[in-house]
Design an enzyme around this catalytic site. Structure first.
Site, PDB file in Angstrom:
ATOM      1  NE  ARG A  80      62.156  12.333 109.652  1.00 39.72           N
ATOM      2  CZ  ARG A  80      62.669  13.292 110.057  1.00 39.72           C
ATOM      3  NH1 ARG A  80      62.652  13.751 111.429  1.00 39.72           N
ATOM      4  NH2 ARG A  80      62.671  14.488 109.319  1.00 39.72           N
ATOM      5  CG  HIS A 105      56.345  16.532 112.938  1.00 37.03           C
ATOM      6  ND1 HIS A 105      56.879  15.669 113.819  1.00 37.03           N
ATOM      7  CD2 HIS A 105      57.314  17.527 112.544  1.00 37.03           C
ATOM      8  CE1 HIS A 105      58.148  16.466 114.149  1.00 37.03           C
ATOM      9  NE2 HIS A 105      58.197  17.417 113.410  1.00 37.03           N
ATOM     10  CG  HIS A 179      57.999  21.888 115.761  1.00 44.94           C
ATOM     11  ND1 HIS A 179      58.978  22.723 115.269  1.00 44.94           N
ATOM     12  CD2 HIS A 179      58.213  20.395 115.362  1.00 44.94           C
ATOM     13  CE1 HIS A 179      59.844  21.829 114.735  1.00 44.94           C
ATOM     14  NE2 HIS A 179      59.366  20.538 114.524  1.00 44.94           N
ATOM     15  CG  ASP A 252      66.518  16.861 113.719  1.00 44.43           C
ATOM     16  OD1 ASP A 252      66.150  16.842 112.284  1.00 44.43           O
ATOM     17  OD2 ASP A 252      65.388  16.933 114.301  1.00 44.43           O
ATOM     18  CD  GLU A 315      60.569  19.289 117.685  1.00 45.12           C
ATOM     19  OE1 GLU A 315      59.961  18.265 117.211  1.00 45.12           O
ATOM     20  OE2 GLU A 315      61.272  19.770 117.007  1.00 45.12           O
TER      21      GLU A 315
HETATM   22  C1  G6D Z   1      62.913  18.418 109.764  1.00 39.66           C
HETATM   23  O1  G6D Z   1      63.981  16.574 111.030  1.00 39.66           O
HETATM   24  C2  G6D Z   1      63.478  17.531 111.082  1.00 39.66           C
HETATM   25  C3  G6D Z   1      62.461  17.652 112.039  1.00 39.66           C
HETATM   26  O2  G6D Z   1      62.965  17.174 113.241  1.00 39.66           O
HETATM   27  C4  G6D Z   1      61.841  18.982 112.149  1.00 39.66           C
HETATM   28  O3  G6D Z   1      60.762  18.886 113.413  1.00 39.66           O
HETATM   29  C5  G6D Z   1      61.341  19.260 110.898  1.00 39.66           C
HETATM   30  O4  G6D Z   1      62.335  19.692 110.090  1.00 39.66           O
HETATM   31  C6  G6D Z   1      60.594  20.978 111.166  1.00 39.66           C
HETATM   32  O5  G6D Z   1      62.323  17.298 109.384  1.00 39.66           O
END
Ligand code: G6D
Length: 350
Positions: A80, A105, A179, A252, A315
């Site tokens: 982000r 992303h 990813h 996460d 990642e």
């Molecule tokens: C959610 O917060 C997570 C991200 O880190 C992830 O990459 C995404 O889902 C697929 O937004």
């Protein structure tokens, strides 16, 4: 060793091609010219049974509609960027806000969601695919014409290497990752809660309720974020640590490697005997334990239902939101520089 290709669909009028790399041990990796997406990856268990160890879809149409970045290269900037804006040399750039008020992303037309130019690579002892994408100045709000080359190379050591190379004509930001959601049980037989993860990280980045780093680096010792001696993913799933709870009962988070330079991450599934060794030159790994797959209405490859914790994302990348944290390693790319990075994924079974 061989590189096969087949028609996989159409995206915005362009043909989507699935390439399948096969080595002399019958390990195979399938990937698309769309987002450099890895769709399937077959490796043997301890009994020599080949099964798929990544999350993906059988049909192309599901990717643009549903995919939470399954197998994709993420860019220009993974993670982000707060408030979907940043300043460079006194000028403010406004990015696509595709994650509430933040940029996630690479935005609505990030590198995961575009068609890349491709060419097969066939060399003695390795096969692969070379991907190329020119992101025009202003795409998703980023400055500079950015030319990015990604190479997937499969060797007879059961290793898939991913190299990234990028050049820009104006100062800009880059932070790439892949990813893929790994599940070493094989054909998604089990979730990843019992997978054991081991790597040398002494701190992780605290996140706020927007999933943005606060800037605080928390010691991992004595927390579910300490993987130095090997630990099951379920430690974070059943943890009462507010950071685990906040992200949906799991992980996460960006975990920071203790030492700079090359680092290794081991993921192991004891029941199948499969292990994955990731080697990277990046300074951190965003560990994502697929905490929200349950609510999704789609089925995965093999017509399998989704459920939480069905994959583990490793990642490896620069620190998220680094542009807003001068104390983080920089992700600024200057015109006279070439961004280069390599991450290797080697599979074992014993
Ligand atoms: C959610 O917060 C997570 C991200 O880190 C992830 O990459 C995404 O889902 C697929 O937004």
């Amino acid at each position: 060793m061989e590189v096969n290709e087949r028609h996989f669909g159409y995206h915005e009028g362009e043909q989507v091609i699935e390439y399948t790399l096969v080595n002399d041990n019958d390990m195979s990796v399938s990937c698309l010219n769309y987002g450099c997406v890895i769709t399937k990856l077959f490796v043997p268990d301890r009994n020599g049974v080949f099964e798929n160890v990544v999350l993906g879809f059988d049909k192309f149409e599901a990717y643009p509609k549903w995919s939470p970045y399954f197998g994709a290269v993420v860019g220009r900037v993974a993670g982000r960027i707060g408030k979907a804006e940043f300043e460079l040399d006194g000028k403010t750039y406004h990015l696509t806000a595709n994650d509430s008020s933040n940029h996630l992303h690479g935005g609505e037309k990030g590198f995961s969601l575009v068609i890349w130019e491709t060419e097969k690579i066939e060399e003695s002892g390795s096969v692969g695919v070379k991907f190329f994408y020119k992101s025009p100045d202003g795409e998703e709000g980023y400055p500079g014409n950015l030319e990015t080359t990604v190479k997937y190379i499969l060797t007879n050591d059961n290793e898939l290497s991913i190299t990234y190379e990028a050049k820009t004509d104006q100062k800009t930001l880059v932070n790439f990752t892949n990813h893929s959601y790994f599940n070493l049980s094989g054909n998604l037989k089990r979730d990843c809660s019992e997978h054991v993860l081991k790597f040398d990280s002494d701190r992780f980045l605290e996140l706020d309720s927007d999933m943005l780093p606060t800037g605080k680096m928390i010691e991992s010792k004595g927390t579910p974020f300490n993987f130095r001696n090997g630990q099951k993913i379920k430690q974070g799933i059943y943890s009462s640590n507010p950071q685990n709870v906040m992200v949906g009962n799991g992980y996460d988070h960006p975990l920071l490697f203790t030492n700079p330079g090359e680092n290794m991450i081991e993921l192991r599934d004891q029941e199948s005997g499969r292990s994955l060794m990731v080697t990277t030159d990046q300074p951190c790994v965003v560990l994502y334990s697929a905490n929200q797959l349950e609510e999704e209405p789609y089925t995965l490859s093999g017509n399998l239902p989704t459920k939480n914790y069905l994959g583990v994302c490793l990642e490896v990348q620069g620190y998220p939101d680094a542009i807003h944290h001068p104390e983080f390693p920089s992700i600024v790319l200057n015109p006279e520089e070439t961004f280069k990075s390599t991450t290797k994924y080697r599979f074992f079974s014993q």
